[in-house]
Motif scaffolding. Structure first.
Motif, mmCIF file in Angstrom:
data_model
loop_
_atom_site.group_PDB
_atom_site.id
_atom_site.type_symbol
_atom_site.label_atom_id
_atom_site.label_comp_id
_atom_site.label_asym_id
_atom_site.label_seq_id
_atom_site.Cartn_x
_atom_site.Cartn_y
_atom_site.Cartn_z
ATOM 1 N N GLU A 75 15.824 90.831 123.581
ATOM 2 C CA GLU A 75 15.091 89.935 122.688
ATOM 3 C C GLU A 75 14.808 88.590 123.335
ATOM 4 O OE1 GLU A 75 15.397 87.760 118.322
ATOM 5 O OE2 GLU A 75 16.487 89.627 118.661
ATOM 6 N N ASP A 78 11.331 87.594 128.321
ATOM 7 C CA ASP A 78 9.872 87.710 128.212
ATOM 8 C C ASP A 78 9.275 87.267 129.540
ATOM 9 O OD1 ASP A 78 7.356 88.093 127.278
ATOM 10 O OD2 ASP A 78 7.395 86.504 125.779
ATOM 11 N N ASN A 84 9.199 94.455 128.835
ATOM 12 C CA ASN A 84 9.642 93.639 127.707
ATOM 13 C C ASN A 84 9.768 94.417 126.410
ATOM 14 O OD1 ASN A 84 9.586 90.884 129.004
ATOM 15 N ND2 ASN A 84 7.457 91.479 129.346
ATOM 16 N N ARG A 86 9.138 94.908 122.560
ATOM 17 C CA ARG A 86 8.111 94.512 121.597
ATOM 18 C C ARG A 86 8.566 94.722 120.156
ATOM 19 N NH1 ARG A 86 5.558 91.017 124.583
ATOM 20 N NH2 ARG A 86 5.058 91.908 126.619
ATOM 21 N N TYR A 87 9.283 95.795 119.910
ATOM 22 C CA TYR A 87 9.822 96.053 118.570
ATOM 23 C C TYR A 87 11.206 96.679 118.711
ATOM 24 C CZ TYR A 87 4.804 95.963 117.333
ATOM 25 O OH TYR A 87 3.485 95.633 117.187
ATOM 26 N N TYR A 351 13.274 93.835 115.178
ATOM 27 C CA TYR A 351 12.537 92.799 115.904
ATOM 28 C C TYR A 351 11.073 93.185 115.959
ATOM 29 C CZ TYR A 351 10.763 89.800 119.578
ATOM 30 O OH TYR A 351 10.004 88.901 120.278
ATOM 31 N N PHE A 353 7.671 91.481 117.774
ATOM 32 C CA PHE A 353 7.223 90.376 118.621
ATOM 33 C C PHE A 353 6.005 89.655 118.057
ATOM 34 C CE2 PHE A 353 4.049 93.347 119.874
ATOM 35 C CZ PHE A 353 3.064 92.701 120.603
ATOM 36 N N ARG A 358 11.218 84.853 119.928
ATOM 37 C CA ARG A 358 12.353 85.360 120.692
ATOM 38 C C ARG A 358 13.504 84.362 120.614
ATOM 39 N NH1 ARG A 358 11.215 89.818 123.833
ATOM 40 N NH2 ARG A 358 8.992 90.294 124.081
ATOM 41 N N SER A 370 10.184 81.338 122.918
ATOM 42 C CA SER A 370 9.398 82.420 123.503
ATOM 43 C C SER A 370 8.214 81.888 124.298
ATOM 44 C CB SER A 370 8.891 83.339 122.396
ATOM 45 O OG SER A 370 7.997 84.293 122.910
#
Length: 414
Positions: A75, A78, A84, A86-87, A351, A353, A358, A370
């Motif tokens: 999390e 980035d 990375n 994303r969910y 999560y 994005f 983040r 983030s």
């Protein structure tokens, strides 16, 4: 009447992310207690890699802390050259990571087919990966398992670091736990002298040497032989080394494979090691100012007409899967969960994005804000693990001796 009762329920894209938001496509990889599939978000039409972990198997393998730690680490990461997150979400059976998709395959896949890679290509990958490592180290994170299997190419040929299953935060105190894939472990890990982020630069050196020369710099027929070689054998070059690598390239490899971490290339504190690397003559062809924006053309482009992964995973999914993945509504009653299941329920949080900033769960990184990166296309590594002498030890304390393929598949999850 049948058409009315079977009409699909509308999807709430404004609500918490779940598997109903995605269209399941081909299976491209598997691990000990989960698989990797290509998915498409039904609203945005964006493609991602879906890594899903069976909760029951995860509990049996005592891997719950690793899964939660990976979820939390991802999390706060980035970067353009990292796969990375994303969910993230879960249902009653699985925990789900939705990650940048890498269509170009992993470097182990390509190395096995090419035998070795041109120096210019490896230099480009090393520049991108060193940028990713410098970012992670600035965040107080060490990867601990850098190897060709965990370096994925996007469809253009850019290299990305993946698999944070045994990555950890570090501070002033050195770690002592043995962790990683043995052939790529730094000598200070094997000698149990305590270590910090410098181990990642050693692993990068092993990877670069292997990619250029088609063999690793230190080898052994057994774990003890390999430990001795990594710890004591002098660095040797193949007979045709000067045909594959320039003198400046060898100097970089030699600097990364320095056994003394205080003298190792890339390891000067406060980011100076990375700046020293950028200034080295070998990296002169790299335009560092535009590297992270991916404006440069990679020297190797994966063949888009071929599957850059082991296609047997998809066939196995079709023929052998007795519980195929599908979106299911969650059960209302969660009162009878075991302690481990309850831990995943509470700590593997959702999560998204697109909706969430983040953050870090680690006290020293609470200030994290983030920075957006462009979503890359590609899939998670489909390779089961590194070849012989691949000892991987998880944070849970699990240790495996030897190089049984079955054991390697079980321990080298991602």
């Amino acid at each position: 009447m049948g058409a009315v009762c079977c009409r699909p329920q509308p999807i709430d894209f404004d609500g918490e992310v779940n598997l109903f938001h995605f269209m399941l496509l081909r299976c491209v990889g598997k691990g000990a207690f989960g698989k990797v599939r290509v998915v498409q978000h039904k609203q945005t039409r964006d493609l991602y890699a879906l890594k899903y972990i069976n909760k029951t198997k995860c509990v049996k393998m005592k891997a719950v802390p690793n899964v939660i730690q990976e979820r939390r680490l991802l999390e706060e990461i980035d970067h353009p050259y990292v796969v990375n997150l994303r969910y993230a979400f879960q249902d009653d059976e699985n925990c789900f990571f939705v990650l940048d998709l890498m269509l170009g395959g992993d470097l182990r896949f390509h190395l096995e087919r090419l035998g070795s890679m041109p120096e210019d290509t490896v230099r480009f990958y090393m520049a991108q990966l060193s940028s990713a490592l410098a970012f992670l180290h600035e965040m107080g994170i060490m990867h601990r398992d850098l190897k060709p299997d965990n370096i994925l190419l996007d469809e253009r040929g850019n290299a990305h670091l993946t698999d944070f299953n045994i990555a950890v935060h570090f501070g002033e105190r050195k770690l002592t736990g043995v962790a990683g894939s043995m052939a790529y472990m730094a000598p200070e890990i094997l000698m149990k002298r305590g270590y910090t982020y410098c181990i990642d630069w050693w692993s990068l050196g092993v990877c670069a040497y292997e990619l250029i020369f088609g063999r690793r710099p230190f080898r052994g027929r057994s774990n003890s032989d390999l430990t001795y070689s990594i710890s004591r054998d002098p660095l040797k070059w193949p007979d045709d080394a000067d045909k594959k690598c320039t003198r400046n390239g060898m100097l970089v490899l030699k600097g990364l494979l320095e056994r003394d971490p205080s003298k190792r290339f890339g390891c000067k504190p406060n980011g100076e090691g990375f700046q020293e690397m950028r200034r080295h003559p070998w990296f002169q062809p790299i335009d560092w100012d535009t590297l992270d924006s991916k404006e440069q053309t990679p020297p190797f482009t994966p063949d888009a007409k071929k599957a850059n992964f082991d296609a047997s995973h998809e066939l196995e999914e079709l023929l052998l899967e007795d519980n195929p993945l599908k979106a299911k509504a969650r059960k209302a009653n969660q009162d009878n969960l075991s302690a481990e299941m309850r831990q995943m329920e509470e700590q593997f949080t959702s999560y998204d994005f697109r909706k969430m900033q983040r953050r870090s769960y680690y006290p020293h990184n609470q200030h994290l804000i983030s920075t957006a990166t462009a979503t890359s296309s590609g899939f998670q590594s489909s390779r089961p693990g590194t070849p012989a002498n691949d000892l991987r030890v998880e944070n849970s304390g699990l240790r495996v001796e030897g190089d049984s393929p079955a054991m390697m598949s079980a321990i080298c999850m991602w």
